[in-house]
Structure formats: structure tokens, C-alpha cells
Design an enzyme around this catalytic site. Structure first.
Site, PDB file in Angstrom:
ATOM      1  NE  ARG A  27      11.102  32.096  38.304  1.00  0.00           N
ATOM      2  CZ  ARG A  27      10.475  31.339  38.862  1.00  0.00           C
ATOM      3  NH1 ARG A  27       9.690  30.100  38.694  1.00  0.00           N
ATOM      4  NH2 ARG A  27      10.255  31.631  40.160  1.00  0.00           N
ATOM      5  CG  ASP A  77      14.447  31.484  44.274  1.00  0.00           C
ATOM      6  OD1 ASP A  77      13.801  31.367  43.114  1.00  0.00           O
ATOM      7  OD2 ASP A  77      13.576  31.892  45.200  1.00  0.00           O
TER       8      ASP A  77
HETATM    9  O1  CP3 Z   1      14.261  35.129  35.659  1.00  0.00           O
HETATM   10  C1  CP3 Z   1      15.249  34.208  35.706  1.00  0.00           C
HETATM   11  O2  CP3 Z   1      15.586  33.657  34.463  1.00  0.00           O
HETATM   12  C2  CP3 Z   1      15.988  34.575  37.054  1.00  0.00           C
HETATM   13  C3  CP3 Z   1      15.956  33.482  37.871  1.00  0.00           C
HETATM   14  C4  CP3 Z   1      14.694  33.548  39.019  1.00  0.00           C
HETATM   15  C5  CP3 Z   1      14.376  32.402  39.488  1.00  0.00           C
HETATM   16  N1  CP3 Z   1      13.397  32.930  40.352  1.00  0.00           N
HETATM   17  C6  CP3 Z   1      14.719  31.033  39.248  1.00  0.00           C
HETATM   18  C7  CP3 Z   1      13.983  29.914  39.721  1.00  0.00           C
HETATM   19  C8  CP3 Z   1      14.154  34.513  39.533  1.00  0.00           C
HETATM   20  C9  CP3 Z   1      14.076  36.244  39.094  1.00  0.00           C
HETATM   21  C10 CP3 Z   1      13.281  34.219  40.454  1.00  0.00           C
HETATM   22  C11 CP3 Z   1      12.132  34.951  41.352  1.00  0.00           C
HETATM   23  C12 CP3 Z   1      11.485  34.228  42.183  1.00  0.00           C
HETATM   24  N2  CP3 Z   1      11.385  33.064  43.138  1.00  0.00           N
HETATM   25  C13 CP3 Z   1      10.041  34.789  42.555  1.00  0.00           C
HETATM   26  C14 CP3 Z   1       9.414  36.147  42.136  1.00  0.00           C
HETATM   27  C15 CP3 Z   1       8.989  36.119  40.728  1.00  0.00           C
HETATM   28  C16 CP3 Z   1       7.745  35.263  40.540  1.00  0.00           C
HETATM   29  O3  CP3 Z   1       7.974  34.261  39.589  1.00  0.00           O
HETATM   30  O4  CP3 Z   1       7.003  35.550  41.021  1.00  0.00           O
HETATM   31  C17 CP3 Z   1       9.324  33.995  43.611  1.00  0.00           C
HETATM   32  C18 CP3 Z   1       8.003  34.029  43.983  1.00  0.00           C
HETATM   33  C19 CP3 Z   1      10.447  32.868  43.598  1.00  0.00           C
HETATM   34  C20 CP3 Z   1      10.205  31.754  44.492  1.00  0.00           C
HETATM   35  C21 CP3 Z   1      10.282  30.509  44.112  1.00  0.00           C
HETATM   36  N3  CP3 Z   1      11.506  29.930  43.457  1.00  0.00           N
HETATM   37  C22 CP3 Z   1       9.226  29.541  43.883  1.00  0.00           C
HETATM   38  C23 CP3 Z   1       7.665  29.816  43.964  1.00  0.00           C
HETATM   39  C24 CP3 Z   1       9.833  28.456  43.016  1.00  0.00           C
HETATM   40  C25 CP3 Z   1       9.259  27.265  42.533  1.00  0.00           C
HETATM   41  C26 CP3 Z   1       8.325  27.712  41.201  1.00  0.00           C
HETATM   42  C27 CP3 Z   1       8.478  26.387  40.226  1.00  0.00           C
HETATM   43  O5  CP3 Z   1       7.886  26.811  39.231  1.00  0.00           O
HETATM   44  O6  CP3 Z   1       8.596  25.341  40.608  1.00  0.00           O
HETATM   45  C28 CP3 Z   1      11.158  28.855  42.896  1.00  0.00           C
HETATM   46  C29 CP3 Z   1      12.219  27.814  42.218  1.00  0.00           C
HETATM   47  C30 CP3 Z   1      12.813  28.468  40.777  1.00  0.00           C
HETATM   48  N4  CP3 Z   1      13.271  29.854  40.883  1.00  0.00           N
HETATM   49  C31 CP3 Z   1      13.112  27.982  39.631  1.00  0.00           C
HETATM   50  C32 CP3 Z   1      13.743  28.831  38.841  1.00  0.00           C
HETATM   51  C33 CP3 Z   1      14.191  28.680  37.320  1.00  0.00           C
HETATM   52  C34 CP3 Z   1      12.629  26.360  39.339  1.00  0.00           C
HETATM   53  C35 CP3 Z   1      13.613  25.275  39.689  1.00  0.00           C
HETATM   54  C36 CP3 Z   1      13.939  24.257  39.238  1.00  0.00           C
HETATM   55  O7  CP3 Z   1      14.712  24.031  38.403  1.00  0.00           O
HETATM   56  O8  CP3 Z   1      13.245  23.521  39.551  1.00  0.00           O
END
Ligand code: CP3
Length: 355
Positions: A27, A77
Site C-alpha cells: 500500500r 485492487d
Molecule cells: O500496495 C499498493 O500500493 C497497491 C495497491 C493495492 C490496493 N489494494 C489499493 C487500495 C493493493 C495491492 C490492494 C490489495 C487488496 N485490496 C487486498 C489484499 C491486501 C490486504 O491489504 O490485505 C485486499 C483485501 C483488498 C480489498 C480492499 N480494497 C479493501 C478491504 C479496501 C478498503 C481498505 C481501506 O483501508 O479502506 C480496499 C480499498 C483500497 N485498495 C485502498 C487502496 C489504496 C483505499 C482506497 C481509498 O483511497 O479510499
């Protein structure tokens, strides 16, 4: 394509000698960066940002401008795959991902189609090509997907859930239906990742956030088996370069030993297993990535530096370590604290790579 100027990350994943430990952060493009929040505001919402290759490229590159990182990761994502399968992904502000059409019964699962990824997910591959072009060989680009089990937890529950009641019910009452669902996700994921590789991804990471919610037998059957299917289907070499694969089951612990047999190149480790123990589990057959507790980044730069020193010491001498957190960086972190982490890895790691 420009020649790669910094191959430390790719070398470490293959356990080849390096002068210092490479570092990137899960992230690393995200809400803790004001410049990310700005671009996300421009895009409107998170999925619009993912679907816009220029903006996705911009936020991918932002952390590399600030910190001496050794890899970029595609901004996207894991839930783009079920979105392309017709589930209707949306993000409720402050509440994480939701699906308009969750799949919960055998009938729902039978109706699911395997999308043509080049059409439905073309925006992802366009972002990959653009990022590779803009990186101009500075560092390698990581492509990724979720594990079928982890993606299925969101598809069945329809949202983030810690207890996973609905998918656990399905596993107990209709394991054949769950297996069908996991197979469908795996087939699409193979196409999806191979298209990322074709577009320029130089390493692949599979995120299995929820695998450790399963006990060992079920983990092997519902999580590991499908990650194996993906690895078996992936393009492992392109233009004479190996495409290394990293598997990350958060909280894997002793299951790390089972994961080695998949033919992956590296395993992600979270902070609940120390790297010296993890190294014993995997008998140095694969590289390890991790594993500082993300909460350490809330502490002072001195405490962060001491945390980095402990992680490096825990892995010990020799190649095969990629520095990272044990899970993603959280939105509340001061970017300067991440700078302290990255600088500490640069300064403290060369002593572990002297022979
Ligand atoms: O690592 C990176 O910089 C690359 C981008 C990336 C994102 N999500 C961007 C994101 C990667 C590799 C992911 C993987 C992801 N997404 C996982 C597996 C890794 C982990 O964290 O366990 C999972 C379970 C998801 C599903 C997901 N997407 C969730 C549960 C959420 C909400 C989380 C939150 O913190 O609000 C997301 C949204 C998300 N994906 C964000 C980002 C930067 C936040 C979105 C925003 O800008 O509001």
C-alpha cells in the site's frame, strides 16, 4: 523497453547476491500521502482512480518520488476481478468494499461467467503499460491479484468481514459449490495475471489476506490449492527474464512450510512470525518478504530504525530477503516516518550482504 537500472528486488526474490536488502511497502501508494488524496479527489472515487490509466500511473509513481524504494506496485485492487465477473463493486466511504450482487448459493455460482479479461479489465493492462513506460527502467513493476479464497470471501460475504459467516457456512454445507466458485476465480485470475505480465509486470504477488482464517486441511483445500492452480498457469519467463511469484498468506505461521511446494519464488511474512523462524520453516528454499509491524510506523524515527534493525537481524546473513511491512501501511502514518524506515534499510542492511 528501457533497461532495468535497479534489479535488487528481482535478484533478492531469486535469492541471488545483492549489496543491500531491497525495500518496498505494501500500500505504498495510498491515503497516508497527501498527493494521493489530491489525485483521488480529482478522480472522484477509488474505482474511478483505478479505471483511469493516467491517474493510476500517477499514484503508482508518487511514493517513488519521495522514497528510495526498489519496486513499484501497480495501483489497482484485488476486487477488480469479481467486479469484471459482474458483481458490481462499489466503495462505501469509510466502510470498505461492497458488492451489489454477492454470490451466495450454488445457483448463483453456476451462473457466474468468466469474463474476457482483455475487454473487461483492459484498463488495468493499459495502466501497466503506461507505468512501465514512465518508470523507464528505474525499478521493476509488481503486478498482483488476490488469492481465489480471499477474493471469494468478499464475493460471498458481499463486504469486508472478519468472521466470514456466510462463506464458512458454504464450505461446511456445500463444499462442491465453493470449489466451483474458487475454480472459476482461479481461471480468470490466471488470464488476468498473464495479461499483466504481457503488458509489462515484472514480478507477481498473490494476496491471501484471509487464508489463515482456515484450519490447515481447509487451508490446503480452499486456499493453497487454488494459488497452486494460478502458479501452474502463469507465464514464468518473459524476454529471457524470470517473472518471480510472491505468495502472501497473512498469518500463515507454520503453513509457510506448506506453501514452499507451490513453486513460488518468495513468501510474504507478517509480523506474527519472526523471520528467523520463517527461514527455518522454508529451509531457505524460497526468499522471504517482510515483516515489520505496520504499527511501528506510528512511533518515533528512532524506534522505527530500531525496528528495522531487528527485522534485518532476524533474517540474518545472506540473500533472499526483501524488506517490507507485515501488512499494508495505514492512512494515519506520517510520510516522514516511512522515509525513516526506508533510509534505515539502506543504511543498516549492507552488513548482512558481505560475502
Ligand atoms: O500496495 C499498493 O500500493 C497497491 C495497491 C493495492 C490496493 N489494494 C489499493 C487500495 C493493493 C495491492 C490492494 C490489495 C487488496 N485490496 C487486498 C489484499 C491486501 C490486504 O491489504 O490485505 C485486499 C483485501 C483488498 C480489498 C480492499 N480494497 C479493501 C478491504 C479496501 C478498503 C481498505 C481501506 O483501508 O479502506 C480496499 C480499498 C483500497 N485498495 C485502498 C487502496 C489504496 C483505499 C482506497 C481509498 O483511497 O479510499
Amino acid at each position: 523497453m528501457a533497461e532495468l537500472k535497479n534489479d535488487l528486488f528481482l535478484r533478492a526474490l531469486q535469492r541471488l547476491p545483492v549489496p543491500r536488502t531491497p525495500v518496498w511497502i505494501m500500500r505504498q501508494a495510498g491515503r497516508y500521502l497527501p498527493e494521493y488524496r489530491e489525485v483521488r479527489g480529482q478522480a472522484g472515487d477509488f474505482m474511478s482512480l483505478c479505471r483511469n490509466p493516467e491517474l493510476a500511473c500517477e499514484v503508482t509513481l508518487q511514493p517513488l518520488r519521495r522514497f528510495k524504494l526498489d519496486a513499484a506496485i501497480l495501483f489497482s485492487d484485488i476486487l477488480t476481478v469479481p467486479d469484471a465477473m459482474g458483481l458490481g463493486l462499489y466503495f462505501e466511504t469509510g466502510e470498505g468494499p461492497r458488492f451489489r450482487n454477492p454470490v451466495q448459493t450454488a445457483a448463483d455460482i453456476r451462473k457466474l461467467y468468466s469474463p474476457d479479461v482483455s475487454g473487461e479489465l483492459g484498463y488495468v493492462f493499459d495502466a501497466v503499460s503506461l507505468i512501465r513506460k514512465e518508470l523507464a527502467g528505474k525499478v521493476p513493476l509488481i503486478g498482483f491479484a488476490g488469492s481465489p479464497w480471499t477474493v471469494a470471501t468478499y464475493m460471498v460475504e458481499g463486504r469486508s468481514s472478519r468472521e466470514l459467516p456466510t462463506i464458512r457456512g458454504l464450505a461446511a454445507e456445500d463444499p462442491a459449490a465453493l470449489t466451483m466458485l474458487l475454480d472459476k476465480i482461479a481461471v480468470t485470475t490466471v488470464d488476468y495475471l498473464n495479461a499483466q505480465i504481457e503488458a509489462g509486470a515484472q514480478a507477481i504477488m498473490i494476496f491471501d489476506t484471509w487464508g489463515a482464517a482456515l484450519e490447515l486441511d481447509d487451508y490446503q483445500r480452499f486456499s493453497l490449492a487454488n494459488m497452486q492452480t494460478i502458479i501452474d498457469g502463469l507465464t514464468r519467463e518473459k524476454g529471457g527474464q524470470r517473472i518471480p511469484v510472491i505468495l502472501f498468506t497473512k498469518g500463515a505461521g507454520p503453513m509457510l512450510a506448506e506453501m514452499v511446494g507451490t513453486g513460488c519464488d518468495a513468501l510474504g511474512v507478517d509480523w506474527t512470525t519472526d523471520l528467523s523462524t520463517a527461514r527455518e520453516y522454508v529451509e531457505d528454499k524460497v526468499a522471504l518478504q517482510g515483516n515489520l509491524d505496520p504499527a511501528t510506523l506510528r512511533e518515533s524515527p528512532e524506534v522505527i530504525r530500531a525496528g528495522v534493525a531487528r527485522v534485518l537481524e532476524s533474517y540474518g546473513n545472506g540473500p533472499g530477503h526483501v524488506f517490507n511491512l507485515g501488512h499494508g501501511i495505514t492512512p494515519d502514518i506520517d510520510p516522514e516516518h516511512l522515509g525513516a524506515l526506508v533510509d534505515a534499510v539502506h543504511e543498516l542492511s549492507p552488513q548482512y550482504h558481505t560475502d
